[in-house]
Structure formats: C-alpha cells, structure tokens
Design a protein around this motif. Structure first.
Motif, PDB file in Angstrom:
ATOM      1  N   GLN A 188       0.727  -1.154  -0.290  1.00 32.07           N
ATOM      2  CA  GLN A 188       0.233  -0.107  -0.144  1.00 32.07           C
ATOM      3  C   GLN A 188       0.989   1.470  -0.024  1.00 32.07           C
ATOM      4  OE1 GLN A 188      -3.335  -0.157  -0.235  1.00 32.07           O
ATOM      5  NE2 GLN A 188      -2.951  -2.271  -0.090  1.00 32.07           N
ATOM      6  N   TYR A 189       2.596   0.924   0.232  1.00 35.55           N
ATOM      7  CA  TYR A 189       3.258   2.000  -0.228  1.00 35.55           C
ATOM      8  C   TYR A 189       2.825   2.894  -1.479  1.00 35.55           C
ATOM      9  CZ  TYR A 189       6.846   4.992   1.020  1.00 35.55           C
ATOM     10  OH  TYR A 189       7.688   6.015   1.486  1.00 35.55           O
ATOM     11  N   ASP A 190       2.981   3.965  -1.649  1.00 38.01           N
ATOM     12  CA  ASP A 190       2.750   5.304  -3.050  1.00 38.01           C
ATOM     13  C   ASP A 190       3.726   6.266  -3.027  1.00 38.01           C
ATOM     14  OD1 ASP A 190       0.854   2.904  -3.472  1.00 38.01           O
ATOM     15  OD2 ASP A 190      -0.569   3.807  -2.920  1.00 38.01           O
ATOM     16  N   VAL A 191       4.230   6.347  -1.842  1.00 35.50           N
ATOM     17  CA  VAL A 191       4.990   7.674  -2.154  1.00 35.50           C
ATOM     18  C   VAL A 191       5.873   7.663  -3.480  1.00 35.50           C
ATOM     19  CG1 VAL A 191       6.623   9.169  -0.375  1.00 35.50           C
ATOM     20  CG2 VAL A 191       4.591   7.652   0.599  1.00 35.50           C
ATOM     21  N   GLY A 192       5.893   8.322  -3.810  1.00 41.23           N
ATOM     22  CA  GLY A 192       7.147   8.648  -4.677  1.00 41.23           C
ATOM     23  C   GLY A 192       6.875   8.344  -6.430  1.00 41.23           C
ATOM     24  N   LYS A 193       5.164   8.393  -6.533  1.00 42.91           N
ATOM     25  CA  LYS A 193       4.855   7.333  -7.250  1.00 42.91           C
ATOM     26  C   LYS A 193       4.801   8.702  -8.315  1.00 42.91           C
ATOM     27  CE  LYS A 193       3.028   2.781  -5.920  1.00 42.91           C
ATOM     28  NZ  LYS A 193       1.204   2.891  -6.057  1.00 42.91           N
ATOM     29  N   ALA A 194       4.730   8.216  -9.930  1.00 43.49           N
ATOM     30  CA  ALA A 194       4.914   8.970 -10.457  1.00 43.49           C
ATOM     31  C   ALA A 194       3.415   9.784 -11.907  1.00 43.49           C
ATOM     32  CB  ALA A 194       6.473   8.892 -12.272  1.00 43.49           C
ATOM     33  N   SER A 195       3.715   9.739 -12.023  1.00 42.16           N
ATOM     34  CA  SER A 195       1.971  10.146 -13.273  1.00 42.16           C
ATOM     35  C   SER A 195       2.723   9.209 -14.125  1.00 42.16           C
ATOM     36  CB  SER A 195       1.458  11.692 -13.213  1.00 42.16           C
ATOM     37  OG  SER A 195       0.578  11.729 -11.442  1.00 42.16           O
ATOM     38  N   TRP A 196       1.605   8.999 -15.120  1.00 42.20           N
ATOM     39  CA  TRP A 196       1.712   8.584 -16.387  1.00 42.20           C
ATOM     40  C   TRP A 196       0.688   9.765 -17.077  1.00 42.20           C
ATOM     41  CZ3 TRP A 196       1.573   3.078 -17.795  1.00 42.20           C
ATOM     42  CH2 TRP A 196       2.373   3.527 -19.560  1.00 42.20           C
ATOM     43  N   HIS A 197       2.326  10.579 -17.455  1.00 38.28           N
ATOM     44  CA  HIS A 197       1.710  11.947 -18.207  1.00 38.28           C
ATOM     45  C   HIS A 197       0.932  11.103 -19.710  1.00 38.28           C
ATOM     46  CE1 HIS A 197       1.110  14.277 -16.004  1.00 38.28           C
ATOM     47  NE2 HIS A 197       2.438  13.817 -15.106  1.00 38.28           N
ATOM     48  N   TYR A 198       0.779  11.068 -20.572  1.00 40.24           N
ATOM     49  CA  TYR A 198       0.586  10.071 -22.000  1.00 40.24           C
ATOM     50  C   TYR A 198       1.132  11.367 -22.978  1.00 40.24           C
ATOM     51  CZ  TYR A 198      -0.324   7.567 -25.801  1.00 40.24           C
ATOM     52  OH  TYR A 198      -0.926   6.548 -27.038  1.00 40.24           O
ATOM     53  N   ASP A 199       1.715  11.561 -24.085  1.00 35.74           N
ATOM     54  CA  ASP A 199       1.141  11.607 -25.295  1.00 35.74           C
ATOM     55  C   ASP A 199       1.785  11.216 -26.907  1.00 35.74           C
ATOM     56  OD1 ASP A 199       2.081  13.476 -27.293  1.00 35.74           O
ATOM     57  OD2 ASP A 199       3.969  15.065 -26.331  1.00 35.74           O
TER      58      ASP A 199
END
Length: 356
Positions: free
Chosen positions: A86-97
């Motif tokens: 359940q640890y989500d700290v530091g996850k990046a967003s998937w910016h789709y281009d």
C-alpha cells in the motif's frame, strides 16, 4: 465471543444452541465460517502490513524497490507482494503523449499483465501500479467520451492500430475495433427469410458440408443468396449448418466441461475452439452458456463454502465469479453470487469489491 478452544464438547454446543435458539448443527456451521473468515482477514492484514513496511524501507534507503527481496523478506510470492503493498509515496504520474511516449514502458506493462494475469482473471491494478511505480488513476478506461474520440479518429481515416496509439499505449488495434463495434448502434431489424430461400440455404449446406470450413460455408451461402453483410441472418445460417448430420455429430461429441475450464483458465478461446472444431461459433457459444447456467444442487457443502470464501477474500481485485464457478464445477455463477450476498448480509464477509 466464543473461543474455539472451548467448543469441543457436545454439552457446550448444546448450551450455545439453547442460548441462540438455533440447532447444534447450525451453530457449528456458523462458527466454522466465522472462524475461517476472521483468520483469513487477519492473515491478509498482517501480510499487507509486512509487505508495505518492507517496500517503505527499501524506498527510503534507495530509489527502487527490489521485489525479489520483498518476496524473500516476507515469504510471499511476487504477485501477492505487488497486490498487497500500500506504499505509494514517490510514484510518478503517467503523462501520455501519443507523439512522444516511449513504447518500452507500455510494453513493460503489457508484459507484466500477460505474465501474471490469465485472460479470465481481472487485472489487479494495485499490482500494476506497484510494478510500474506509477499512480493507479492513470490507466485507460472506456468512457462515452473515449468511444466518441475513437470514432472521430476512425472518421479521420486512421487505422484501428493508429487510433489505439492516439488513445493509450496499453491499447491495440483489435481492442479498439471491438470497442467500437460494441459502441456502434445495431443493424436495423432484418426481414424474415422466405421459405424458398430457406430451402436454398439447406441445399447449399448439404452441398458444402465437410468440404469447406464453416466460416467459408457461411460466406459462400451469404454471397450466393445475396444475404448482405456477415451479421445478417448469422444465427439462422449457424443453426442450419449445425443441424446437418456432419456437424451434429461433431457438436454432440465435444467435451463441453473440459472446454469450458480451459477457456476459463485462458488456455483457449471460444472463437479459436470453434475454428479448430469446425463448428459454428454461435452454436458453441450457446452450448457453453447453457452449460454455465445448468442447475446444480442448492445445498452448499462446507468445502464449497470455504473455497468460495478463500477466492473472494484473496487480494483486492474484483472477484471473477464466473471463473470461480467453472473451477468449482458444482455451482453456477448465480448460485455463487447469491451465496456471497447471503454471507455478507450476515456480516461474516466484509463488503469487498463487487462481484461480476
């Protein structure tokens, strides 16, 4: 709360029965379900805490998580660790281009899903999120606007593959094609076929039976009798072919139970099975649907109930009850859903994700 250690004599069960106003058998059965459910939930919570702590420790000491080390530290499997963390700290967003994205990341995600989740198993996106270390909300979902966007891309002359690339790196051309077929309006109602033309259909089936694959036979008949596109009179042609002695024997000799299980486990598909067996897909699909809806005993054994509890409580993904029903083999998916609702209504099973 009744401790299992004291529930070992007939006299004590009789006492509990009198207090609750239920039979001894009912009390014992209720106790087993409660004990099993609580033990399972506690084990899941403990494992989740253990995995999350190990992932947090690794993230705080280094930038990446070594999931093989997480498995060694917790004694759990790779997929289970990925689903539980359940640890989500530091996850990046998937910016789709669509014009600049790297296909390698999309291939990595697709490869993980293919390796760890059978076609009939719902994908646990918590696991995918942890494996890719990106936020969960960035995954593509079909919505009304996305259907319209895909249709607009196709209207511009793009192929299904090109349209898929503009929508998401996780999509393929066939997926977009299938989605747009579901989204499009059905054909107008077709006129009933005349008796004369029906006789012609039967004659052509007799002529082509066993000489050509079923798909080709349907296309030949449709072309010769000018029946229009492939969706017109599809079920009628399929049933006429299935009624021919050559195909009737094939359909009768199929082991539908074995085929249903193989399909549920992702080892086969209905379309491929119909092609390999050289029978109409429509008929095979109906037979398998009938098999899944057949009547089973309404009484649930202890073993069946505990298997159902185990399956529903594993992980946090949506339970695929149809898949479980086929593996169990003694209860239909409707019976399984009703059993889950009954257990939940009594407060024994927590309200997890909805079944399907």
């Amino acid at each position: 709360m009744i401790d299992g250690s004291v529930m070992d004599t007939a006299a004590k069960w009789e006492q509990v029965s009198k207090v609750l106003g239920r039979s001894v058998t009912a009390c014992k059965w209720r106790f087993k379900i409660l004990h099993h459910s609580r033990k399972h939930i506690q084990a899941t919570v403990d494992s989740q805490s253990l995995v999350t702590s190990e992932v947090q420790r690794q993230r705080e000491s280094s930038s990446d998580v070594d999931w093989s080390q997480v498995c060694q530290a917790t004694g759990l499997g790779m997929r289970e660790c990925l689903e539980l963390s359940q640890y989500d700290v530091g996850k990046a967003s998937w910016h789709y281009d669509p014009d600049s994205f790297s296909q390698s990341m999309a291939d990595c995600m697709a490869g993980f899903i293919k390796e760890h989740y059978l076609a009939s198993t719902p994908v646990n996106y918590r696991a995918v999120s942890n494996f890719m270390w990106v936020t969960m909300e960035d995954y593509f979902k079909w919505t009304e606007s996305e259907y319209e966007r895909a249709a607009a891309l196709r209207a511009r002359g793009l192929t299904f593959k090109e349209a898929a690339r503009h929508l998401s790196p996780t999509l393929t051309g066939p997926i977009v094609c299938s989605a747009l077929n579901r989204y499009s309006l059905p054909n107008p109602a077709q006129e009933p076929i005349s008796l004369d033309k029906l006789e012609e259909v039967n004659g052509l089936v007799d002529e082509y039976a066993g000489k050509h694959p079923v798909v080709e036979i349907m296309d030949k008949i449709r072309t010769q009798l000018n029946l229009g596109d492939r969706r017109n009179y599809y079920s009628l042609l399929a049933l006429r072919i299935a009624a021919h002695p050559h195909y009737k024997a094939k359909i009768r000799d199929i082991d539908y139970n074995d085929l249903s299980i193989r399909i549920a486990m992702g080892q086969a598909t209905k379309k491929q099975a119909a092609k390999d067996l050289d029978i109409p897909y429509y008929v095979l699909d109906r037979r398998l649907r009938d098999l899944n809806s057949r009547q089973f005993s309404s009484r649930w054994t202890e073993e069946e109930t505990l298997k159902l509890l185990d399956y529903v409580q594993i992980g946090d993904s949506t339970p695929d009850i149809a898949y479980f029903s086929k593996l169990l083999g003694t209860k239909s998916s409707k019976q399984c859903c009703r059993k889950i609702d009954l257990i939940r209504s009594k407060g024994i099973l927590p309200r997890l994700a909805k079944t399907r």
